[in-house]
Scaffold this motif. Structure first.
Motif, PDB file in Angstrom:
ATOM      1  N   LYS B 108     -32.523 -14.797  -7.826  1.00 46.85           N
ATOM      2  CA  LYS B 108     -32.028 -16.041  -8.435  1.00 46.85           C
ATOM      3  C   LYS B 108     -31.714 -17.089  -7.362  1.00 46.85           C
ATOM      4  O   LYS B 108     -31.278 -18.196  -7.699  1.00 46.85           O
ATOM      5  CB  LYS B 108     -30.728 -15.765  -9.222  1.00 46.85           C
ATOM      6  N   GLY B 109     -31.801 -16.670  -6.111  1.00 43.96           N
ATOM      7  CA  GLY B 109     -31.483 -17.616  -5.045  1.00 43.96           C
ATOM      8  C   GLY B 109     -30.032 -17.491  -4.609  1.00 43.96           C
ATOM      9  O   GLY B 109     -29.518 -18.371  -3.902  1.00 43.96           O
ATOM     10  N   GLN B 110     -29.362 -16.415  -5.018  1.00 45.14           N
ATOM     11  CA  GLN B 110     -27.981 -16.231  -4.577  1.00 45.14           C
ATOM     12  C   GLN B 110     -27.967 -15.531  -3.219  1.00 45.14           C
ATOM     13  O   GLN B 110     -28.736 -14.603  -2.978  1.00 45.14           O
ATOM     14  CB  GLN B 110     -27.223 -15.363  -5.594  1.00 45.14           C
ATOM     15  N   LEU B 111     -27.078 -15.975  -2.362  1.00 43.72           N
ATOM     16  CA  LEU B 111     -27.007 -15.440  -1.011  1.00 43.72           C
ATOM     17  C   LEU B 111     -26.431 -14.042  -1.025  1.00 43.72           C
ATOM     18  O   LEU B 111     -25.397 -13.779  -1.643  1.00 43.72           O
ATOM     19  CB  LEU B 111     -26.138 -16.353  -0.146  1.00 43.72           C
ATOM     20  N   LEU B 112     -27.108 -13.088  -0.402  1.00 40.81           N
ATOM     21  CA  LEU B 112     -26.592 -11.732  -0.287  1.00 40.81           C
ATOM     22  C   LEU B 112     -26.105 -11.465   1.137  1.00 40.81           C
ATOM     23  O   LEU B 112     -25.113 -10.789   1.349  1.00 40.81           O
ATOM     24  CB  LEU B 112     -27.689 -10.722  -0.638  1.00 40.81           C
ATOM     25  N   LEU B 113     -26.849 -11.980   2.083  1.00 39.98           N
ATOM     26  CA  LEU B 113     -26.535 -11.663   3.470  1.00 39.98           C
ATOM     27  C   LEU B 113     -27.055 -12.802   4.343  1.00 39.98           C
ATOM     28  O   LEU B 113     -28.161 -13.283   4.128  1.00 39.98           O
ATOM     29  CB  LEU B 113     -27.262 -10.365   3.862  1.00 39.98           C
ATOM     30  N   ASP B 114     -26.269 -13.250   5.317  1.00 38.57           N
ATOM     31  CA  ASP B 114     -26.841 -14.209   6.256  1.00 38.57           C
ATOM     32  C   ASP B 114     -26.346 -13.957   7.660  1.00 38.57           C
ATOM     33  O   ASP B 114     -25.209 -13.576   7.882  1.00 38.57           O
ATOM     34  CB  ASP B 114     -26.586 -15.658   5.815  1.00 38.57           C
ATOM     35  N   LEU B 115     -27.222 -14.114   8.545  1.00 39.34           N
ATOM     36  CA  LEU B 115     -26.947 -13.976   9.967  1.00 39.34           C
ATOM     37  C   LEU B 115     -27.501 -15.215  10.653  1.00 39.34           C
ATOM     38  O   LEU B 115     -28.685 -15.513  10.482  1.00 39.34           O
ATOM     39  CB  LEU B 115     -27.695 -12.759  10.539  1.00 39.34           C
ATOM     40  N   PRO B 116     -26.824 -15.958  11.450  1.00 39.87           N
ATOM     41  CA  PRO B 116     -25.369 -15.861  11.647  1.00 39.87           C
ATOM     42  C   PRO B 116     -24.628 -16.350  10.401  1.00 39.87           C
ATOM     43  O   PRO B 116     -25.229 -17.024   9.556  1.00 39.87           O
ATOM     44  CB  PRO B 116     -25.149 -16.799  12.829  1.00 39.87           C
ATOM     45  N   VAL B 118     -22.949 -18.774   8.991  1.00 43.51           N
ATOM     46  CA  VAL B 118     -22.569 -20.194   9.077  1.00 43.51           C
ATOM     47  C   VAL B 118     -22.654 -20.772   7.671  1.00 43.51           C
ATOM     48  O   VAL B 118     -23.472 -20.328   6.863  1.00 43.51           O
ATOM     49  CB  VAL B 118     -23.525 -20.955  10.031  1.00 43.51           C
ATOM     50  N   GLU B 119     -21.835 -21.752   7.415  1.00 41.55           N
ATOM     51  CA  GLU B 119     -21.773 -22.311   6.069  1.00 41.55           C
ATOM     52  C   GLU B 119     -23.104 -22.946   5.674  1.00 41.55           C
ATOM     53  O   GLU B 119     -23.692 -23.725   6.409  1.00 41.55           O
ATOM     54  CB  GLU B 119     -20.669 -23.382   6.018  1.00 41.55           C
ATOM     55  N   LEU B 120     -23.555 -22.573   4.491  1.00 35.73           N
ATOM     56  CA  LEU B 120     -24.805 -23.139   3.989  1.00 35.73           C
ATOM     57  C   LEU B 120     -24.527 -24.488   3.344  1.00 35.73           C
ATOM     58  O   LEU B 120     -23.396 -24.796   2.980  1.00 35.73           O
ATOM     59  CB  LEU B 120     -25.426 -22.200   2.950  1.00 35.73           C
ATOM     60  N   LYS B 121     -25.582 -25.244   3.185  1.00 36.36           N
ATOM     61  CA  LYS B 121     -25.445 -26.529   2.513  1.00 36.36           C
ATOM     62  C   LYS B 121     -25.100 -26.312   1.055  1.00 36.36           C
ATOM     63  O   LYS B 121     -25.626 -25.400   0.418  1.00 36.36           O
ATOM     64  CB  LYS B 121     -26.777 -27.288   2.610  1.00 36.36           C
ATOM     65  N   GLU B 122     -24.260 -27.185   0.561  1.00 36.40           N
ATOM     66  CA  GLU B 122     -23.856 -27.029  -0.833  1.00 36.40           C
ATOM     67  C   GLU B 122     -24.957 -27.447  -1.784  1.00 36.40           C
ATOM     68  O   GLU B 122     -25.059 -26.949  -2.900  1.00 36.40           O
ATOM     69  CB  GLU B 122     -22.602 -27.889  -1.103  1.00 36.40           C
ATOM     70  N   THR B 123     -25.762 -28.352  -1.309  1.00 36.51           N
ATOM     71  CA  THR B 123     -26.751 -28.927  -2.231  1.00 36.51           C
ATOM     72  C   THR B 123     -28.027 -28.110  -2.323  1.00 36.51           C
ATOM     73  O   THR B 123     -28.993 -28.545  -2.928  1.00 36.51           O
ATOM     74  CB  THR B 123     -27.122 -30.333  -1.755  1.00 36.51           C
ATOM     75  N   LEU B 152     -30.993 -25.346   5.591  1.00 33.54           N
ATOM     76  CA  LEU B 152     -30.089 -24.291   5.142  1.00 33.54           C
ATOM     77  C   LEU B 152     -28.646 -24.599   5.499  1.00 33.54           C
ATOM     78  O   LEU B 152     -27.757 -24.521   4.659  1.00 33.54           O
ATOM     79  CB  LEU B 152     -30.476 -22.960   5.823  1.00 33.54           C
ATOM     80  N   TYR B 153     -28.482 -24.948   6.753  1.00 26.63           N
ATOM     81  CA  TYR B 153     -27.111 -25.043   7.254  1.00 26.63           C
ATOM     82  C   TYR B 153     -26.653 -26.481   7.342  1.00 26.63           C
ATOM     83  O   TYR B 153     -27.467 -27.385   7.564  1.00 26.63           O
ATOM     84  CB  TYR B 153     -27.025 -24.391   8.641  1.00 26.63           C
ATOM     85  N   LYS B 154     -25.366 -26.632   7.225  1.00 28.77           N
ATOM     86  CA  LYS B 154     -24.788 -27.978   7.341  1.00 28.77           C
ATOM     87  C   LYS B 154     -25.005 -28.512   8.756  1.00 28.77           C
ATOM     88  O   LYS B 154     -24.880 -27.773   9.727  1.00 28.77           O
ATOM     89  CB  LYS B 154     -23.282 -27.900   7.065  1.00 28.77           C
ATOM     90  N   GLN B 155     -25.290 -29.790   8.832  1.00 29.21           N
ATOM     91  CA  GLN B 155     -25.385 -30.485  10.122  1.00 29.21           C
ATOM     92  C   GLN B 155     -26.474 -29.923  11.039  1.00 29.21           C
ATOM     93  O   GLN B 155     -26.452 -30.158  12.229  1.00 29.21           O
ATOM     94  CB  GLN B 155     -24.031 -30.429  10.874  1.00 29.21           C
TER      95      GLN B 155
END
Lengths: 327, 582
Positions: B108-116, B118-123, B152-155
Motif C-alpha cells: 500500500k506504500g506504507q513504510l515498514l523499514l528505512d535505513l537511515p 531520516v524523516e520522510l517527506k509528508e507529501t 523521499l527525504y525532507k530537504q
C-alpha cells in the motif's frame, strides 16, 4: 654577377629547405594556435551567492571545455554591491580579456565601464540583466517582462480569475525586478477580477521578506502573492506556512532553490518561474567568443523560462534544470 | 624547337623524377597512415567506451548483488523490524559508501523499514513513484531506474539510481507483500563519466535503450533547452561499434556499447578534427617535407648538372680559341674522366693538326720551288741557244726543210711546255712534247741516235705531270748517248698497267755503274748540264704529287744502257682541268 645571384638564390632555397625540414620533423615547436583557443573571457557575475549564479558558471565552464578557452570568473559577494562590481569590471579591463560577460547589478552606473570597454574594443555581453547605458555586443537572458506576465497569468488561473494580489519585490532587483513587476502590472489589466492591492520591497534576507509579507497580510486580506525572486519567494512561503495559509493564499514565485522546491512540494507555493542559468552561462561564453573573433552576434538571445509546479518538477527535463548539481 | 642545355635537362628531369617518386611515396604513406589513424581512433574511442561500459556493468552487478543479498536477508527474516535485522542490513550497507538509502514499503506504500532512519517527506505518494510501480508490475524482477532526483527525504534532493524489487516479508507475524528500494548515489557514475576524456572536447553520454532518453550527458541542460542536439538515432540503431556522424556541422565519431543489465547505452563522442589531429599534423609535416625534399633535389641536381656541364662549357671555350686560330693553348682536362678523355683527344687532335699544318707548309714551299724550277726549265736559255745555233747553221747550209722542221718542233715544244700554266697535261701532249724535243735534238746530233715511241692508246688520255719525260730523255741523251761512240737508240713506251700509268724511257747508251745508280736513286747527284731540270726534280715532283709509293725506278748496266720507269696512278682525264694549281 649572374653567377653571384644564382649562388645567393641557391643558398636561400637551401635555407628554406632546411627550415621546412626542421618544422616538419619538430611540428610542435611552432604549431600555430587554433583560432579560438587561447582566448580569454572574463565572466563577472552579479553575486557569488546562490545556485542560480553557480549554474551560470557551470554553463560557462561547459563552453570553456567545448571551445578550449580560458575563463576568469569574478563576483561581488552581494547583488547590492554596485560599486564593488563596477570596480571589479574596470579592473578586469586591465587584464585585456578578449571579451567580457557581465551580469550587471545596475544599469546607468556601468556607463563609464562600457565606454572604456568600447574604447579598448573589448566586446561586452550582458547576461541576466539588460544594459542600456552603453554599447553592448549582445544581451543574453530571459524576457523578464514576459515572465512577469506569465506569472500573473498563472496566478489568475489559480485564483479563478478573481482576487486581491500583492507583489513582494526585491529592493535591489534592478532592471529584472522592474521588468517582472511591469509585466505583472500590465497583465493584470487582462483579468478584471484580479486586483493588485499592495507591493512591498525587502532586502536579500528572506527573514526581512517574511516580515514584509507578514506586514502585508496583517494589513489586508490577500488571495495571492507574487514574489519576484528566490529570497522573497522563500520569505513569503515561510510566512504562509507559518500562518497555515499555504494553498489558501496562492503564491507564485520566481527562481528556484532546494528550500523553494521543498516548499513547492509542501504546496506552500504553487508555481515557480525558473530560468535556465546553465544555458545562459553557456551561450554567453559562446557568443562572447564569437564577438571576440569579430563575427556577428545576435543583439538579443532569449533564454526560455519554465513554469515549475509540484506535478512537473520531477519530470525528466525539469530535474536537471532544478537540480543541476549531482551530489 | 629550342635546344636546351644539358644542365637544364639534367636539373629538370632529376627534379621532376624526384617529385614524381616523392609524391607517389607520400600519397601511399599518407593514405595508409590516415586509414591507420582512423582505425586507431575508432579503436581508442571504442576501448574507452567499452571500459566505461564494463565498469558500469560491473558496478551495477556488484550493486545488484548487494541488493539481492539484502533482499534475501529480509525475505528470510522472522521479523523485519527487529534490531538484529536492522544491524545486519546496516553492516551490509556500510560495505558500500554510495548506497544512499534502503527502504521497505508494503504494497500500500506504507513504510515498514528505512535505513537511515531520516524523516520522510509528508507529501509522499509512494504508490505513484515509478520505482514502486515497476517493482509491483514485474514481481520478482529487479528494476533499475534511470538516474533521477530522490524524492523521499525532507530537504534532500539527491541524484540516485533506484533499484527496486517486490518482496514478501514477515511483519509482526504476518506475511506482507511489499517493495524493497535501494537508492544508489548517481555521483559515482557521474564522476566516472565526467572523467572520461575523448580528446579535449569529446565526452561520453548515456542513453536509455528502451525510450531513447538521455540518461546522462555532461550538458544535459543544453539538450533540454534545445541548444544542443545529440544524434540519438544513430546510437540507438547500433548495439556496438564506432561510426562517423556527419549530420551535425562538425563531424563526430561516436562509439556505442550497450550495458546489458540496465539496458543503457554508453555513447562516446569524439570530434573528428581532434581525432584526426595527428593525421593532419602528419599531412602538414609531410607536405613541408615534400617541399623541402623537392628544393634539396632541385639544388642537388642543379649542382650535379653544373658539375657535369661546366667542364663541357670550359672545353667549348677552349675550342673556341682554337677556332680563332690559337693552336698553342692546350685544353684543360679538369672534370670527370669522360671530360678528361675528351680533352686529351682534342689536345691530341690539335697536335696532329699542328704537325700536319707544318708539313703542309713545308710541302707547299718545296712544291713551289720545284715548280719554279720547272718553269725555269721551260725557258732554259742554254737549250734555246743551242737550238737556235743549229737552226742558223742549217740556214747557212740552205737546209730549209730541216730549218722548218726544227723551228716547228721548237714552237710546239714551247707551246706545250708553256701550256696554260697547268701542271697536269694529257700524256699525249707530254709525249708530243718529248717527241718535239727529240726532233730538235736529232737535228743537232745528226745520226747520233734514233728514237721510237711505243704508245698505248688507252693510256694517252690520262693526265700526267708536265715536263717529266723530257728531262729524263735529256738525261739519257747527255749521259747515255752523247758520250757513246755508237749510234744510240731511245725508246719511249707508255702503258696502262691496272690503275697505274707506266712510262719507260730506255736508252742503249753507256749505262751506269752501281755506284752511280745508287747515287741517282738516293737523289744526291745534281747535274749542272742540260736543261737543269734533273732527275731529282722529276722524282720529287711525282712523289709530292702522287705520294711516296710512286716515282722513278732505274735499271742500268754499264755498256748496255739505262731504263727509267715512271709510275703514277692513272687519274681521270677530267682532272687535267681541275688539277690547276694556284
Amino acid at each position: 654577377m649572374a653567377k653571384h645571384k644564382s649562388m645567393i638564390i641557391s643558398w636561400l632555397l637551401f635555407l628554406v629547405a632546411i627550415s621546412l625540414l626542421y618544422s616538419a620533423l619538430y611540428p610542435g615547436s611552432e604549431e600555430p594556435q587554433q583560432e579560438e583557443a587561447g582566448k580569454t573571457i572574463q565572466l563577472i557575475l552579479r553575486t557569488s551567492k546562490g545556485d542560480y549564479w553557480k549554474n551560470v558558471t557551470m554553463g560557462a565552464q561547459a563552453a570553456v571545455k567545448e571551445f578550449g578557452i580560458t575563463l576568469h570568473v569574478s563576483a561581488p559577494a552581494d547583488e547590492g554591491d554596485i560599486d564593488g562590481q563596477l570596480q571589479t569590471a574596470m579592473q578586469s579591463l586591465e587584464t585585456k580579456p578578449d571579451a567580457i560577460v557581465l551580469g550587471a547589478n545596475a544599469d546607468s552606473a556601468f556607463e563609464p565601464f562600457l565606454l572604456e570597454a568600447a574604447k579598448r574594443h573589448i566586446p561586452v555581453i550582458a547576461i541576466d540583466s539588460l544594459l542600456t547605458s552603453g554599447e553592448i555586443a549582445s544581451y543574453i537572458g530571459a524576457d523578464n517582462y514576459l515572465a512577469g506576465k506569465e506569472a500573473m497569468r498563472e496566478m489568475a488561473d489559480r485564483l479563478g480569475g478573481k482576487g486581491d494580489v500583492a507583489i513582494i519585490a526585491f529592493s535591489k532587483g534592478g532592471i529584472n525586478g522592474k521588468l517582472r513587476e511591469k509585466g505583472i502590472r500590465d497583465a493584470v489589466k487582462d483579468y478584471p477580477g484580479v486586483r493588485l492591492v499592495d507591493g512591498q520591497f525587502c532586502s536579500d534576507e528572506y527573514g526581512a521578506c517574511q516580515a514584509a509579507v507578514r506586514g502585508m497580510l496583517d494589513k489586508q486580506k490577500l488571495d495571492g502573492v507574487l514574489s519576484l525572486n528566490t529570497e522573497t519567494s522563500i520569505g513569503a512561503a515561510l510566512e504562509l506556512k507559518h500562518r497555515l495559509a499555504g494553498e489558501k493564499i496562492k503564491l507564485v514565485g520566481f527562481d528556484s532553490s532546494s528550500e523553494l522546491l521543498e516548499l513547492l512540494q509542501e504546496n506552500q507555493l504553487q508555481a515557480l518561474i525558473v530560468q535556465n542559468p546553465f544555458s545562459m552561462g553557456y551561450l554567453s561564453v559562446k557568443h562572447a567568443l564569437e564577438a571576440a573573433s569579430g563575427s556577428s552576434v545576435p543583439d538579443q538571445v532569449e533564454i526560455g523560462m519554465e513554469l515549475i509546479t509540484e506535478e512537473n518538477m520531477f519530470w525528466l527535463k525539469n530535474q536537471k534544470l532544478l537540480f543541476p548539481v549531482v551530489q | 624547337m629550342q635546344r636546351r642545355s644539358i644542365q637544364f635537362i639534367l636539373t629538370v628531369s632529376f627534379t621532376l623524377f624526384s617529385i614524381f617518386i616523392i609524391l607517389i611515396v607520400s600519397v601511399l604513406l599518407f593514405g595508409r597512415f590516415s586509414a591507420t589513424a582512423q582505425d586507431n581512433a575508432f579503436r581508442n574511442s571504442q576501448q574507452i567506451v567499452d571500459q566505461v561500459s564494463y565498469n558500469l556493468e560491473n558496478y551495477v552487478e556488484v550493486t545488484s548483488d548487494l541488493f539481492n543479498m539484502m533482499h534475501h536477508a529480509l525475505g528470510q527474516s522472522e521479523n523485519v523490524e527487529s534490531d538484529m535485522m536492522r544491524q545486519q542490513l546496516e553492516s551490509m550497507m556500510s560495505t558500500r559508501t554510495d548506497t544512499v538509502s534502503l527502504v521497505l514499503f508494503d504494497d500500500k506504500g506504507q513504510l515498514l523499514l528505512d535505513l537511515p532512519n531520516v524523516e520522510l517527506k509528508e507529501t509522499l505518494r509512494i504508490s505513484e513513484e515509478g520505482w514502486f510501480r515497476s517493482a509491483m508490475d514485474t514481481a520478482g524482477h529487479l528494476s533499475i531506474s534511470l538516474p533521477h532526483v530522490q524524492n523521499l527525504y525532507k530537504q534532500q534532493y539527491r541524484w540516485v539510481v533506484s533499484m527496486s524489487k517486490s518482496i514478501t516479508v514477515q511483519h509482526n507475524g504476518k506475511q506482507v507483500n511489499g517493495v524493497l528500494l535501494m537508492d544508489v548515489n548517481f555521483s559515482t557514475i557521474d564522476e566516472l563519466s565526467e572523467r572520461i576524456s575523448l580528446g579535449k572536447k569529446g565526452y561520453v553520454y548515456m542513453l536509455d535503450e528502451s525510450a531513447g532518453n538521455i540518461v546522462y550527458h555532461p550538458q544535459l541542460e543544453l539538450i533540454y533547452a534545445n541548444l544542443k542536439q545529440e544524434n540519438v538515432e544513430l546510437a540507438l540503431k547500433h548495439t556496438y561499434g564506432s561510426f562517423i556522424d556527419e549530420t551535425s556541422e562538425e563531424a563526430k565519431m561516436i562509439s556505442v556499447q550497450t550495458i546489458g543489465n540496465v539496458g543503457w547505452k554508453v555513447v562516446g563522442v569524439s570530434y573528428m578534427d581532434e581525432v584526426m589531429t595527428t593525421s593532419w599534423e602528419l599531412n602538414r609535416s609531410m607536405s613541408k617535407l615534400l617541399i623541402a625534399l623537392v628544393l634539396i633535389v632541385f639544388l642537388l641536381s642543379s649542382l650535379v648538372a653544373r658539375r657535369i656541364s661546366r667542364p663541357i662549357k670550359r672545353l667549348e671555350l677552349s675550342m673556341k680559341s682554337v677556332e680563332r686560330g690559337d693552336f698553342d693553348k692546350a685544353v684543360s682536362d679538369e672534370g670527370p674522366l669522360e671530360i678528361k678523355h675528351l680533352a686529351d683527344r682534342f689536345n691530341t687532335m690539335i697536335g696532329t693538326i699542328k704537325q700536319l699544318m707544318v708539313r703542309i707548309v713545308s710541302e707547299q714551299e718545296s712544291k713551289r720551288k720545284y715548280e719554279l724550277e720547272a718553269l725555269q726549265a721551260q725557258i732554259n736559255p742554254h737549250f734555246l741557244y743551242n737550238t737556235l745555233n743549229t737552226v742558223v747553221r742549217m740556214v747557212g747550209m740552205n737546209k730549209n726543210e730541216e730549218v722548218i722542221t726544227t723551228i716547228t718542233a721548237l714552237s710546239k715544244l714551247f707551246r706545250i711546255s708553256i701550256g696554260k700554266g697547268k701542271s697536269l697535261i694529257a700524256i699525249a701532249d707530254e709525249m708530243e712534247h718529248a717527241r718535239n724535243y727529240l726532233i730538235i735534238q736529232q737535228m743537232r746530233f745528226k745520226n747520233k741516235f734514233d728514237y721510237s715511241f711505243d704508245l698505248q692508246d688507252e693510256a694517252l688520255v690520262h693526265p700526267t705531270l708536265k715536263l717529266i719525260v723530257q728531262p729524263l730523255i735529256e738525261n739519257a741523251l747527255v749521259h747515255g748517248i752523247e758520250p757513246s761512240v755508237d749510234k744510240g737508240h731511245i725508246a719511249v713506251s707508255v702503258r696502262l698497267e691496272g690503275s697505274e700509268i707506266v712510262i719507260r724511257i730506255k736508252d742503249d747508251g753507256l749505262g751506269m755503274s752501281e755506284k752511280q745508280l745508287s747515287q741517282i736513286q738516293a737523289g744526291t747527284v745534281v747535274s749542272s748540264k742540260g736543261s737543269g731540270v734533273g732527275i731529282t726534280n722529276v722524282q720529287e715532283r711525282i712523289k709530292l704529287y702522287f705520294g711516296d709509293a710512286y716515282g722513278l725506278q732505274f735499271e742500268s748496266e754499264l755498256e748496255l744502257g739505262t731504263t727509267i720507269t715512271i709510275r703514277f696512278p692513272a687519274l681521270m682525264p677530267n682532272q687535267i682541268d681541275g688539277g690547276e694549281q694556284s
